[in-house]
Design a protein around this motif. Structure first.
Motif, PDB file in Angstrom:
ATOM      1  N   MET A 293       0.855  -1.183   0.000  1.00 46.69           N
ATOM      2  CA  MET A 293       0.000   0.000   0.000  1.00 46.69           C
ATOM      3  C   MET A 293       0.898   1.243   0.000  1.00 46.69           C
ATOM      4  O   MET A 293       1.819   1.352   0.785  1.00 46.69           O
ATOM      5  CB  MET A 293      -0.903  -0.009   1.249  1.00 46.69           C
ATOM      6  CG  MET A 293      -1.739   1.212   1.284  1.00 46.69           C
ATOM      7  SD  MET A 293      -2.916   1.451   2.639  1.00 46.69           S
ATOM      8  CE  MET A 293      -2.869   0.068   3.683  1.00 46.69           C
ATOM      9  N   GLU A 294       0.570   2.163  -0.887  1.00 46.15           N
ATOM     10  CA  GLU A 294       1.362   3.388  -1.002  1.00 46.15           C
ATOM     11  C   GLU A 294       0.663   4.520  -0.259  1.00 46.15           C
ATOM     12  O   GLU A 294      -0.531   4.739  -0.417  1.00 46.15           O
ATOM     13  CB  GLU A 294       1.507   3.766  -2.482  1.00 46.15           C
ATOM     14  CG  GLU A 294       2.514   4.836  -2.720  1.00 46.15           C
ATOM     15  CD  GLU A 294       2.801   5.010  -4.203  1.00 46.15           C
ATOM     16  OE1 GLU A 294       2.786   6.164  -4.630  1.00 46.15           O
ATOM     17  OE2 GLU A 294       3.014   4.014  -4.892  1.00 46.15           O
ATOM     18  N   HIS A 295       1.433   5.198   0.574  1.00 43.86           N
ATOM     19  CA  HIS A 295       0.876   6.317   1.331  1.00 43.86           C
ATOM     20  C   HIS A 295       1.150   7.612   0.582  1.00 43.86           C
ATOM     21  O   HIS A 295       2.203   7.789  -0.001  1.00 43.86           O
ATOM     22  CB  HIS A 295       1.515   6.394   2.727  1.00 43.86           C
ATOM     23  CG  HIS A 295       1.177   5.230   3.582  1.00 43.86           C
ATOM     24  ND1 HIS A 295      -0.024   5.104   4.225  1.00 43.86           N
ATOM     25  CD2 HIS A 295       1.868   4.100   3.888  1.00 43.86           C
ATOM     26  CE1 HIS A 295      -0.058   3.976   4.896  1.00 43.86           C
ATOM     27  NE2 HIS A 295       1.086   3.334   4.700  1.00 43.86           N
ATOM     28  N   ASN A 296       0.173   8.487   0.625  1.00 45.71           N
ATOM     29  CA  ASN A 296       0.361   9.802   0.019  1.00 45.71           C
ATOM     30  C   ASN A 296       1.207  10.652   0.947  1.00 45.71           C
ATOM     31  O   ASN A 296       0.839  10.870   2.094  1.00 45.71           O
ATOM     32  CB  ASN A 296      -0.975  10.499  -0.227  1.00 45.71           C
ATOM     33  CG  ASN A 296      -1.754   9.844  -1.336  1.00 45.71           C
ATOM     34  OD1 ASN A 296      -1.186   9.187  -2.197  1.00 45.71           O
ATOM     35  ND2 ASN A 296      -3.063  10.016  -1.314  1.00 45.71           N
ATOM     36  N   LYS A 297       2.328  11.106   0.436  1.00 50.69           N
ATOM     37  CA  LYS A 297       3.181  11.990   1.216  1.00 50.69           C
ATOM     38  C   LYS A 297       2.873  13.416   0.828  1.00 50.69           C
ATOM     39  O   LYS A 297       2.746  13.724  -0.354  1.00 50.69           O
ATOM     40  CB  LYS A 297       4.660  11.708   0.931  1.00 50.69           C
ATOM     41  CG  LYS A 297       5.201  10.495   1.582  1.00 50.69           C
ATOM     42  CD  LYS A 297       6.697  10.438   1.370  1.00 50.69           C
ATOM     43  CE  LYS A 297       7.314   9.395   2.247  1.00 50.69           C
ATOM     44  NZ  LYS A 297       8.774   9.356   2.083  1.00 50.69           N
ATOM     45  N   PRO A 298       2.757  14.296   1.798  1.00 52.60           N
ATOM     46  CA  PRO A 298       2.551  15.701   1.432  1.00 52.60           C
ATOM     47  C   PRO A 298       3.797  16.251   0.755  1.00 52.60           C
ATOM     48  O   PRO A 298       4.911  15.821   1.025  1.00 52.60           O
ATOM     49  CB  PRO A 298       2.299  16.392   2.765  1.00 52.60           C
ATOM     50  CG  PRO A 298       2.858  15.474   3.794  1.00 52.60           C
ATOM     51  CD  PRO A 298       2.817  14.080   3.221  1.00 52.60           C
ATOM     52  N   LYS A 299       3.561  17.159  -0.148  1.00 52.76           N
ATOM     53  CA  LYS A 299       4.690  17.811  -0.813  1.00 52.76           C
ATOM     54  C   LYS A 299       5.449  18.643   0.214  1.00 52.76           C
ATOM     55  O   LYS A 299       4.847  19.211   1.128  1.00 52.76           O
ATOM     56  CB  LYS A 299       4.202  18.729  -1.936  1.00 52.76           C
ATOM     57  CG  LYS A 299       3.593  17.983  -3.085  1.00 52.76           C
ATOM     58  CD  LYS A 299       3.181  18.944  -4.182  1.00 52.76           C
ATOM     59  CE  LYS A 299       2.555  18.192  -5.326  1.00 52.76           C
ATOM     60  NZ  LYS A 299       2.135  19.080  -6.402  1.00 52.76           N
ATOM     61  N   PRO A 300       6.756  18.730   0.057  1.00 53.67           N
ATOM     62  CA  PRO A 300       7.506  19.588   0.989  1.00 53.67           C
ATOM     63  C   PRO A 300       7.061  21.038   0.856  1.00 53.67           C
ATOM     64  O   PRO A 300       6.633  21.478  -0.211  1.00 53.67           O
ATOM     65  CB  PRO A 300       8.957  19.428   0.550  1.00 53.67           C
ATOM     66  CG  PRO A 300       8.962  18.574  -0.652  1.00 53.67           C
ATOM     67  CD  PRO A 300       7.574  18.102  -0.933  1.00 53.67           C
ATOM     68  N   ASP A 301       7.114  21.759   1.945  1.00 52.37           N
ATOM     69  CA  ASP A 301       6.701  23.161   1.957  1.00 52.37           C
ATOM     70  C   ASP A 301       7.754  24.003   1.255  1.00 52.37           C
ATOM     71  O   ASP A 301       8.827  24.242   1.790  1.00 52.37           O
ATOM     72  CB  ASP A 301       6.516  23.623   3.407  1.00 52.37           C
ATOM     73  CG  ASP A 301       5.941  25.018   3.509  1.00 52.37           C
ATOM     74  OD1 ASP A 301       5.383  25.505   2.498  1.00 52.37           O
ATOM     75  OD2 ASP A 301       6.035  25.619   4.581  1.00 52.37           O
ATOM     76  N   ASP A 302       7.443  24.427   0.035  1.00 55.65           N
ATOM     77  CA  ASP A 302       8.379  25.251  -0.738  1.00 55.65           C
ATOM     78  C   ASP A 302       7.896  26.689  -0.697  1.00 55.65           C
ATOM     79  O   ASP A 302       6.985  27.079  -1.404  1.00 55.65           O
ATOM     80  CB  ASP A 302       8.476  24.767  -2.176  1.00 55.65           C
ATOM     81  CG  ASP A 302       9.429  25.607  -3.010  1.00 55.65           C
ATOM     82  OD1 ASP A 302      10.196  26.402  -2.428  1.00 55.65           O
ATOM     83  OD2 ASP A 302       9.406  25.465  -4.239  1.00 55.65           O
ATOM     84  N   ARG A 303       8.513  27.471   0.148  1.00 55.86           N
ATOM     85  CA  ARG A 303       8.116  28.866   0.307  1.00 55.86           C
ATOM     86  C   ARG A 303       9.093  29.802  -0.388  1.00 55.86           C
ATOM     87  O   ARG A 303       9.019  31.011  -0.221  1.00 55.86           O
ATOM     88  CB  ARG A 303       8.053  29.202   1.799  1.00 55.86           C
ATOM     89  CG  ARG A 303       7.007  28.376   2.530  1.00 55.86           C
ATOM     90  CD  ARG A 303       7.143  28.457   4.028  1.00 55.86           C
ATOM     91  NE  ARG A 303       7.064  29.809   4.523  1.00 55.86           N
ATOM     92  CZ  ARG A 303       7.163  30.142   5.796  1.00 55.86           C
ATOM     93  NH1 ARG A 303       7.335  29.212   6.709  1.00 55.86           N
ATOM     94  NH2 ARG A 303       7.103  31.394   6.177  1.00 55.86           N
ATOM     95  N   SER A 304       9.982  29.253  -1.194  1.00 60.08           N
ATOM     96  CA  SER A 304      11.075  30.044  -1.756  1.00 60.08           C
ATOM     97  C   SER A 304      10.615  31.183  -2.655  1.00 60.08           C
ATOM     98  O   SER A 304      11.308  32.182  -2.783  1.00 60.08           O
ATOM     99  CB  SER A 304      12.034  29.142  -2.523  1.00 60.08           C
ATOM    100  OG  SER A 304      11.370  28.527  -3.611  1.00 60.08           O
ATOM    101  N   ASP A 305       9.440  31.037  -3.279  1.00 57.70           N
ATOM    102  CA  ASP A 305       8.991  32.100  -4.183  1.00 57.70           C
ATOM    103  C   ASP A 305       7.743  32.822  -3.680  1.00 57.70           C
ATOM    104  O   ASP A 305       7.083  33.519  -4.438  1.00 57.70           O
ATOM    105  CB  ASP A 305       8.764  31.546  -5.589  1.00 57.70           C
ATOM    106  CG  ASP A 305       7.672  30.485  -5.639  1.00 57.70           C
ATOM    107  OD1 ASP A 305       7.237  30.025  -4.568  1.00 57.70           O
ATOM    108  OD2 ASP A 305       7.267  30.126  -6.754  1.00 57.70           O
TER     109      ASP A 305
END
Length: 77
Positions: free
Chosen positions: A1-13
């Motif tokens: 079973m594959e778990h959905n990982k949240p995308k990393p928080d990219d605040r660079s822009d």
């Protein structure tokens, strides 16, 4: 079973995105002001009320830009 990982928080822009949003809002305010000369009383009041809300949004976005810039300078610690 594959778990959905949240995308990393990219605040660079975030600052750049906020600057663009502020510029777009200013342009919308200017366009709305130009339409006032072709409007009647109730429409004028609606445009002025909307532009007042837009100004408040701009102030909020500018405060958020300041916070983001400070966070960026501190490497989001």
């Amino acid at each position: 079973m594959e778990h959905n990982k949240p995308k990393p928080d990219d605040r660079s822009d975030n600052v750049e995105k906020l600057q663009e949003m502020v510029q777009n809002t200013i342009e919308n305010m200017e366009e709305a002001e130009e339409t006032i000369q072709f409007s009647d009383g109730e429409d004028i009041q609606q445009v002025k009320a909307k532009n007042k809300r837009r100004q408040a949004s701009i102030e909020s976005m500018q405060a958020e830009m300041k916070d983001e810039a400070e966070a960026e300078n501190n490497k989001y610690q």
